[in-house]
Design a protein around this motif. Structure first.
Motif, PDB file in Angstrom:
ATOM      1  N   THR A 105       0.678  -1.278  -0.002  1.00 49.54           N
ATOM      2  CA  THR A 105      -0.065  -0.018   0.009  1.00 49.54           C
ATOM      3  C   THR A 105       1.071   1.171   0.040  1.00 49.54           C
ATOM      4  O   THR A 105       0.551   2.182  -0.630  1.00 49.54           O
ATOM      5  N   LEU A 106       1.893   1.131   0.835  1.00 52.06           N
ATOM      6  CA  LEU A 106       2.833   2.294   1.080  1.00 52.06           C
ATOM      7  C   LEU A 106       4.297   1.931   0.390  1.00 52.06           C
ATOM      8  O   LEU A 106       4.503   0.638  -0.108  1.00 52.06           O
ATOM      9  N   PRO A 107       5.041   2.744  -0.047  1.00 56.07           N
ATOM     10  CA  PRO A 107       6.607   2.498  -0.308  1.00 56.07           C
ATOM     11  C   PRO A 107       7.175   1.450   1.056  1.00 56.07           C
ATOM     12  O   PRO A 107       6.830   1.757   1.869  1.00 56.07           O
ATOM     13  N   PHE A 108       7.697   0.513   0.346  1.00 56.53           N
ATOM     14  CA  PHE A 108       8.456  -0.459   1.479  1.00 56.53           C
ATOM     15  C   PHE A 108       9.161   0.335   2.342  1.00 56.53           C
ATOM     16  O   PHE A 108       9.117   0.015   3.743  1.00 56.53           O
ATOM     17  N   TRP A 109      10.053   1.283   2.401  1.00 53.70           N
ATOM     18  CA  TRP A 109      10.536   1.749   3.264  1.00 53.70           C
ATOM     19  C   TRP A 109       9.719   2.617   4.122  1.00 53.70           C
ATOM     20  O   TRP A 109       9.975   2.625   5.402  1.00 53.70           O
ATOM     21  N   LEU A 110       8.755   3.255   3.708  1.00 57.25           N
ATOM     22  CA  LEU A 110       7.722   4.052   4.598  1.00 57.25           C
ATOM     23  C   LEU A 110       6.856   2.961   5.371  1.00 57.25           C
ATOM     24  O   LEU A 110       6.747   3.044   6.751  1.00 57.25           O
ATOM     25  N   ALA A 111       6.509   1.889   4.826  1.00 61.48           N
ATOM     26  CA  ALA A 111       5.922   0.839   5.517  1.00 61.48           C
ATOM     27  C   ALA A 111       6.728   0.358   6.698  1.00 61.48           C
ATOM     28  O   ALA A 111       5.961   0.054   7.873  1.00 61.48           O
ATOM     29  N   THR A 112       7.846  -0.109   6.319  1.00 63.00           N
ATOM     30  CA  THR A 112       8.951  -0.333   7.493  1.00 63.00           C
ATOM     31  C   THR A 112       9.357   0.379   8.505  1.00 63.00           C
ATOM     32  O   THR A 112       9.256   0.130   9.673  1.00 63.00           O
ATOM     33  N   LEU A 113       9.226   1.790   8.344  1.00 69.52           N
ATOM     34  CA  LEU A 113       9.558   2.688   9.065  1.00 69.52           C
ATOM     35  C   LEU A 113       8.507   2.765  10.083  1.00 69.52           C
ATOM     36  O   LEU A 113       8.729   2.660  11.363  1.00 69.52           O
ATOM     37  N   PHE A 115       6.089   0.624  10.870  1.00 76.07           N
ATOM     38  CA  PHE A 115       6.030  -0.902  11.607  1.00 76.07           C
ATOM     39  C   PHE A 115       6.920  -0.831  12.616  1.00 76.07           C
ATOM     40  O   PHE A 115       6.581  -1.030  13.971  1.00 76.07           O
ATOM     41  N   VAL A 116       8.325  -0.560  12.203  1.00 79.79           N
ATOM     42  CA  VAL A 116       9.368  -0.660  13.401  1.00 79.79           C
ATOM     43  C   VAL A 116       9.367   0.558  14.404  1.00 79.79           C
ATOM     44  O   VAL A 116       9.050   0.318  15.789  1.00 79.79           O
ATOM     45  N   PHE A 117       8.639   1.716  14.040  1.00 82.49           N
ATOM     46  CA  PHE A 117       8.284   2.809  15.199  1.00 82.49           C
ATOM     47  C   PHE A 117       7.334   2.353  16.025  1.00 82.49           C
ATOM     48  O   PHE A 117       7.280   2.512  17.278  1.00 82.49           O
ATOM     49  N   LEU A 118       6.155   1.989  15.403  1.00 78.46           N
ATOM     50  CA  LEU A 118       4.990   1.237  16.271  1.00 78.46           C
ATOM     51  C   LEU A 118       5.548   0.220  16.938  1.00 78.46           C
ATOM     52  O   LEU A 118       5.094   0.143  18.340  1.00 78.46           O
ATOM     53  N   PHE A 119       6.243  -0.584  16.536  1.00 77.25           N
ATOM     54  CA  PHE A 119       6.705  -1.749  17.438  1.00 77.25           C
ATOM     55  C   PHE A 119       7.430  -1.568  18.594  1.00 77.25           C
ATOM     56  O   PHE A 119       7.216  -1.974  19.726  1.00 77.25           O
ATOM     57  N   GLN A 144      15.598   5.170  15.371  1.00 77.95           N
ATOM     58  CA  GLN A 144      16.035   3.477  15.035  1.00 77.95           C
ATOM     59  C   GLN A 144      15.065   3.031  13.987  1.00 77.95           C
ATOM     60  O   GLN A 144      15.501   2.320  13.069  1.00 77.95           O
ATOM     61  N   ALA A 145      13.664   3.606  13.862  1.00 74.09           N
ATOM     62  CA  ALA A 145      13.035   3.207  12.697  1.00 74.09           C
ATOM     63  C   ALA A 145      13.346   3.660  11.447  1.00 74.09           C
ATOM     64  O   ALA A 145      13.443   3.075  10.237  1.00 74.09           O
ATOM     65  N   ALA A 150      15.816   2.212   6.373  1.00 70.61           N
ATOM     66  CA  ALA A 150      16.930   2.805   5.123  1.00 70.61           C
ATOM     67  C   ALA A 150      18.104   1.455   5.124  1.00 70.61           C
ATOM     68  O   ALA A 150      18.300   1.072   4.050  1.00 70.61           O
ATOM     69  N   ALA A 151      18.417   0.787   6.351  1.00 74.45           N
ATOM     70  CA  ALA A 151      19.353  -0.387   6.192  1.00 74.45           C
ATOM     71  C   ALA A 151      18.380  -1.497   5.355  1.00 74.45           C
ATOM     72  O   ALA A 151      19.201  -2.085   4.497  1.00 74.45           O
ATOM     73  N   VAL A 152      17.448  -1.599   5.583  1.00 69.94           N
ATOM     74  CA  VAL A 152      16.788  -3.081   5.151  1.00 69.94           C
ATOM     75  C   VAL A 152      16.362  -2.878   3.794  1.00 69.94           C
ATOM     76  O   VAL A 152      16.572  -3.563   3.027  1.00 69.94           O
ATOM     77  N   THR A 153      15.771  -1.477   3.409  1.00 63.64           N
ATOM     78  CA  THR A 153      15.623  -1.081   1.986  1.00 63.64           C
ATOM     79  C   THR A 153      16.850  -1.183   1.290  1.00 63.64           C
ATOM     80  O   THR A 153      17.224  -1.804   0.001  1.00 63.64           O
ATOM     81  N   PHE A 154      18.171  -0.687   1.721  1.00 59.77           N
ATOM     82  CA  PHE A 154      19.504  -0.712   0.911  1.00 59.77           C
ATOM     83  C   PHE A 154      19.891  -2.236   0.921  1.00 59.77           C
ATOM     84  O   PHE A 154      20.229  -2.472  -0.391  1.00 59.77           O
ATOM     85  N   VAL A 155      20.015  -3.035   1.760  1.00 56.98           N
ATOM     86  CA  VAL A 155      20.203  -4.211   1.939  1.00 56.98           C
ATOM     87  C   VAL A 155      19.543  -4.948   0.681  1.00 56.98           C
ATOM     88  O   VAL A 155      19.956  -5.926  -0.082  1.00 56.98           O
ATOM     89  N   PHE A 156      18.083  -4.986   0.755  1.00 60.71           N
ATOM     90  CA  PHE A 156      17.305  -5.695   0.036  1.00 60.71           C
ATOM     91  C   PHE A 156      17.454  -5.383  -1.680  1.00 60.71           C
ATOM     92  O   PHE A 156      17.667  -6.105  -2.479  1.00 60.71           O
ATOM     93  N   GLU A 157      17.723  -4.090  -1.808  1.00 61.67           N
ATOM     94  CA  GLU A 157      17.734  -3.533  -3.023  1.00 61.67           C
ATOM     95  C   GLU A 157      18.960  -3.476  -3.557  1.00 61.67           C
ATOM     96  O   GLU A 157      19.434  -4.023  -4.859  1.00 61.67           O
ATOM     97  N   ARG A 158      20.148  -3.390  -2.912  1.00 62.76           N
ATOM     98  CA  ARG A 158      21.637  -3.254  -3.340  1.00 62.76           C
ATOM     99  C   ARG A 158      22.001  -4.554  -3.279  1.00 62.76           C
ATOM    100  O   ARG A 158      23.297  -4.889  -4.353  1.00 62.76           O
ATOM    101  N   VAL A 159      22.192  -5.348  -2.146  1.00 61.27           N
ATOM    102  CA  VAL A 159      22.953  -6.534  -2.017  1.00 61.27           C
ATOM    103  C   VAL A 159      22.152  -7.865  -2.552  1.00 61.27           C
ATOM    104  O   VAL A 159      22.629  -8.441  -3.299  1.00 61.27           O
TER     105      VAL A 159
END
Length: 165
Positions: A105-113, A115-119, A144-145, A150-159
């Motif tokens: 629904t949202l860009p992956f980075w925003l959805a992850t941000l 989720f992590v913030f709420l968690f 932290q979120a 940023a780290a998760v998005t970078f690792v999945f897209e670039r690595v």
């Protein structure tokens, strides 16, 4: 909790095996000359195997503990009302909400941000804290979120070279 750990371990083992089998069924893209370390199923396959292995270890541990615990001590109804069961349910709710409603629904980075913030916010919230402590805690959770997203998005897209939703 030995009885609940045993049942949870069964679910984890089954889930891990299903993920592993489904990842093996994913296309390998050999005809495109794709590097074998970048095939789509490699990360889910490793994760499925790890989940199944940890589920197996949890099962072994629960069986060992169960030998030293009576059925009265390991009763289900009292465990269902425990704090750990409430936290597990809340974790499940947040995770399913992330996977079912935020991702896609949202860009992956925003959805992850989000989720992590709420968690972090929900599980670190202290009702007895002052407003200054709460503000600081929210700021740390947001930082932290942002870093995790940023780290998760970078690792999945670039690595891993995964195209994210």
């Amino acid at each position: 909790m030995a009885k609940q750990d045993f049942y949870t371990s069964l679910v984890l083992i089954i889930l891990g095996i299903i993920v592993l089998v489904e990842s093996l069924r994913m296309p390998r893209l050999e005809n495109l000359g794709i590097n074998p370390y970048t095939v789509p199923g490699i990360v889910p396959g490793f994760l499925g195997a790890i989940i199944a292995l940890l589920g197996l270890l949890m099962m072994v541990r629960s069986r060992r503990v169960r030998k030293h615990v009576t059925d009265a001590e390991d009763s289900g109804p009292t465990q269902l009302k425990s704090e750990s069961t409430r936290r597990l349910g809340l974790t499940l709710l947040l995770t399913l909400g992330y996977a079912a409603f935020l991702v896609g629904t949202l860009p992956f980075w925003l959805a992850t941000l989000i989720f992590v913030f709420l968690f972090i916010t929900i599980f670190e919230w202290q009702a007895e804290a002052t407003s200054a402590q709460r503000t600081r805690s929210l700021g740390i959770a947001l930082l932290q979120a942002v870093l995790v997203a940023a780290a998760v998005t970078f690792v999945f897209e670039r690595v891993f070279l995964v195209r994210l939703p």
